[in-house]
Design a protein around this motif. Structure first.
Motif, PDB file in Angstrom:
ATOM      1  N   GLN A 184       0.826  -1.207   0.000  1.00 22.45           N
ATOM      2  CA  GLN A 184       0.000   0.000   0.000  1.00 22.45           C
ATOM      3  C   GLN A 184       0.853   1.245   0.000  1.00 22.45           C
ATOM      4  O   GLN A 184       0.540   2.230  -0.662  1.00 22.45           O
ATOM      5  N   ASP A 185       1.939   1.199   0.764  1.00 25.90           N
ATOM      6  CA  ASP A 185       2.836   2.346   0.844  1.00 25.90           C
ATOM      7  C   ASP A 185       3.394   2.659  -0.539  1.00 25.90           C
ATOM      8  O   ASP A 185       3.419   3.808  -0.967  1.00 25.90           O
ATOM      9  N   VAL A 186       3.801   1.624  -1.250  1.00 27.17           N
ATOM     10  CA  VAL A 186       4.345   1.831  -2.595  1.00 27.17           C
ATOM     11  C   VAL A 186       3.269   2.369  -3.525  1.00 27.17           C
ATOM     12  O   VAL A 186       3.494   3.280  -4.302  1.00 27.17           O
ATOM     13  N   GLU A 187       2.063   1.793  -3.401  1.00 24.01           N
ATOM     14  CA  GLU A 187       0.950   2.249  -4.245  1.00 24.01           C
ATOM     15  C   GLU A 187       0.671   3.718  -4.032  1.00 24.01           C
ATOM     16  O   GLU A 187       0.414   4.461  -4.962  1.00 24.01           O
ATOM     17  N   GLN A 188       0.666   4.113  -2.739  1.00 20.60           N
ATOM     18  CA  GLN A 188       0.275   5.478  -2.436  1.00 20.60           C
ATOM     19  C   GLN A 188       1.398   6.477  -2.630  1.00 20.60           C
ATOM     20  O   GLN A 188       1.201   7.539  -3.192  1.00 20.60           O
ATOM     21  N   SER A 189       2.585   6.137  -2.140  1.00 23.26           N
ATOM     22  CA  SER A 189       3.665   7.115  -2.201  1.00 23.26           C
ATOM     23  C   SER A 189       4.607   6.899  -3.368  1.00 23.26           C
ATOM     24  O   SER A 189       5.503   7.690  -3.587  1.00 23.26           O
TER      25      SER A 189
END
Lengths: 109, 341
Positions: free
Chosen positions: B146-151
């Protein structure tokens, strides 16, 4: 401008099926008068948003059947704001009746 | 017939339009249902049974724009593809729809060929997104993905305050040598499943598995309240799970396994390390080193869980810990205070 664009109507019959279009037409004949009276009511009460919504609804359905003249008049009312007098509404009513008569003919053929 | 069966929702208040659109969708081979206003549409979508929604822009009560906004804000609804249908006259409205997350736009009356193509295209995009997401999750935890997806992905790190945890199976090498390889893998998989459950239930993130060694972080990539307390609770749960696991093993005449867990709290640097093509999310720092050494030390003190002074300070009064004295850990000049459960 034609009352009905026959190409659109035939195309509709071909893609959705003639029987279905018959039923859809019956539904339109039930629903449109409600939109027409809503149009009149909202015009009389000066409610522009509701007037626009009713006109939009009629336009949308007219387009589906290829009822060009009806769609055009409905579009004018949708984008023109509340009309000064009731003449446009009378004309719309007449256009509706012509369109339905023509569509019923086409559906029978 | 479409390549992928799908269930569509038609949200349209005008009866004639609704019937016609439903008919068109059915003829394309999809199953379809309808809602005649925005609020009802959102409720139906929450059920999770729909793969795509055909959304009219001018419904009463909640109009199409509001529906789009709410879908965007809702984690469960955000990923459902939306094809907007409209007889609207202006270009500005179209742009706004797309800004609000609509996948595509169809002008009414909807042309059957266009409908077919646009639905297929949106469903395919979703399928690829889902596949991609599943792949990411297979190799990274939910939080990292999720972190990669968002940031977005970028090599580099930032300071975080949290707890690092290490765990491994005691005498694993000896155990592995004494049984067939398939059994060793099965043991590892069972162990990981249990450890994962215990760690993620407390908000921790497993970020490395090397052989039987497991590293988890509490406090990154997403911040966590009370990371030390959560880590210690996870460690207790892990030991509990191993106890249950050993009962099963005993019933199968297999030897029991023991795990050691080390936890240290402090500042760490968390981020993506490696190269742009191949990277891993990890933490480095003193707390990480200490946690690894403490885990190793559990053997020497004959305990299942060892923590540092900072962790003890954070959980004091809530978890009973025994002071084990100070010990010189490899790589540290000053002796480290050790507490154990």
């Amino acid at each position: 401008m034609k009352t009905i664009d026959e190409n659109v109507f035939r195309e509709l019959q071909e893609s959705a099926g003639a029987d279905f279009v018959q039923e859809l037409l019956a539904t339109f004949v039930e629903e449109a008068p409600l939109a027409l009276s809503e149009l009149r009511r909202s015009w009389e009460a000066g409610r522009a948003a509701e007037f626009r919504r009713a006109a939009h609804s009629l336009k949308s359905n007219a387009l589906a059947f290829g009822a060009e003249e009806l769609a055009s008049r409905a579009r004018d009312l949708e984008t023109g704001g509340l009309p000064g007098d009731g003449a446009a509404l009378e004309e719309l009513q007449a256009a509706y009746e012509s369109a339905v008569a023509a569509l019923k003919e086409l559906a029978r053929a | 017939m479409p390549d992928f069966p799908a269930r569509l929702l038609v949200a349209e208040d005008n009866r004639v339009n609704r019937l016609l659109l439903m008919r068109s969708v059915e003829l394309l081979g999809y199953s379809v249902d309808s809602a005649d206003n925005g609020r009802a549409a959102l409720e139906r979508l929450k059920s999770g049974e729909f793969d795509l929604v055909l959304l009219d822009m001018e419904m009463p009560e909640l109009d199409g724009f509001e529906v789009l906004q709410r879908m965007l804000a809702d984690r469960d609804l955000r990923d459902i593809p939306v094809i907007v249908t409209s007889a609207l006259e202006g270009l500005a409205e179209v742009v706004r729809c797309i800004e609000l997350g609509a996948d595509d736009f169809l002008r009414k009356p909807v042309n059957a060929s266009l409908l077919k193509a646009r639905i297929a295209s949106s469903l395919e995009k979703k399928r690829l997104r889902d596949q991609h997401r599943e792949l990411a999750r297979r190799f990274a935890t939910e939080e990292v993905a999720q972190d990669v997806e968002q940031s977005g992905f970028a090599l580099g790190g930032r300071h975080v305050h949290g707890a690092a945890m290490f765990s491994d199976i005691r005498g694993f090498t000896t155990l592995a040598e004494s049984q067939p390889p398939q059994e060793t893998i099965e043991l590892l998989n069972s162990y990981y499943t249990l450890m994962f459950d215990a760690i993620t239930a407390q908000g921790g993130v497993v970020n490395q598995m090397v052989g039987d060694g497991l590293m988890a972080i509490f406090g990154a990539p997403l911040p966590l309240e009370e990371p030390s307390l959560r880590a210690v609770r996870a460690a207790l749960d892990m030991q509990e799970m191993i106890r249950g696991f050993n009962e099963d093993r005993q019933a199968q005449n297999k030897p029991p396994v023991q795990i050691g867990v080390g936890i240290a709290t402090g500042e760490m640097i968390a981020g993506y390390t490696g190269t742009n093509r191949r990277a891993t999310y990890t933490c480095v720092g003193d707390a990480v080193n200490v946690a690894a050494r403490l885990e190793n030390h559990t053997k020497a003190i004959g305990r299942g869980i060892a923590v540092d002074a900072a962790t003890h300070a954070a959980v004091r009064g809530r978890i009973p810990l025994e002071r084990m004295g100070s010990v010189a850990l490899k790589g540290k000049s000053a002796p480290t205070e050790v507490y154990a459960i």
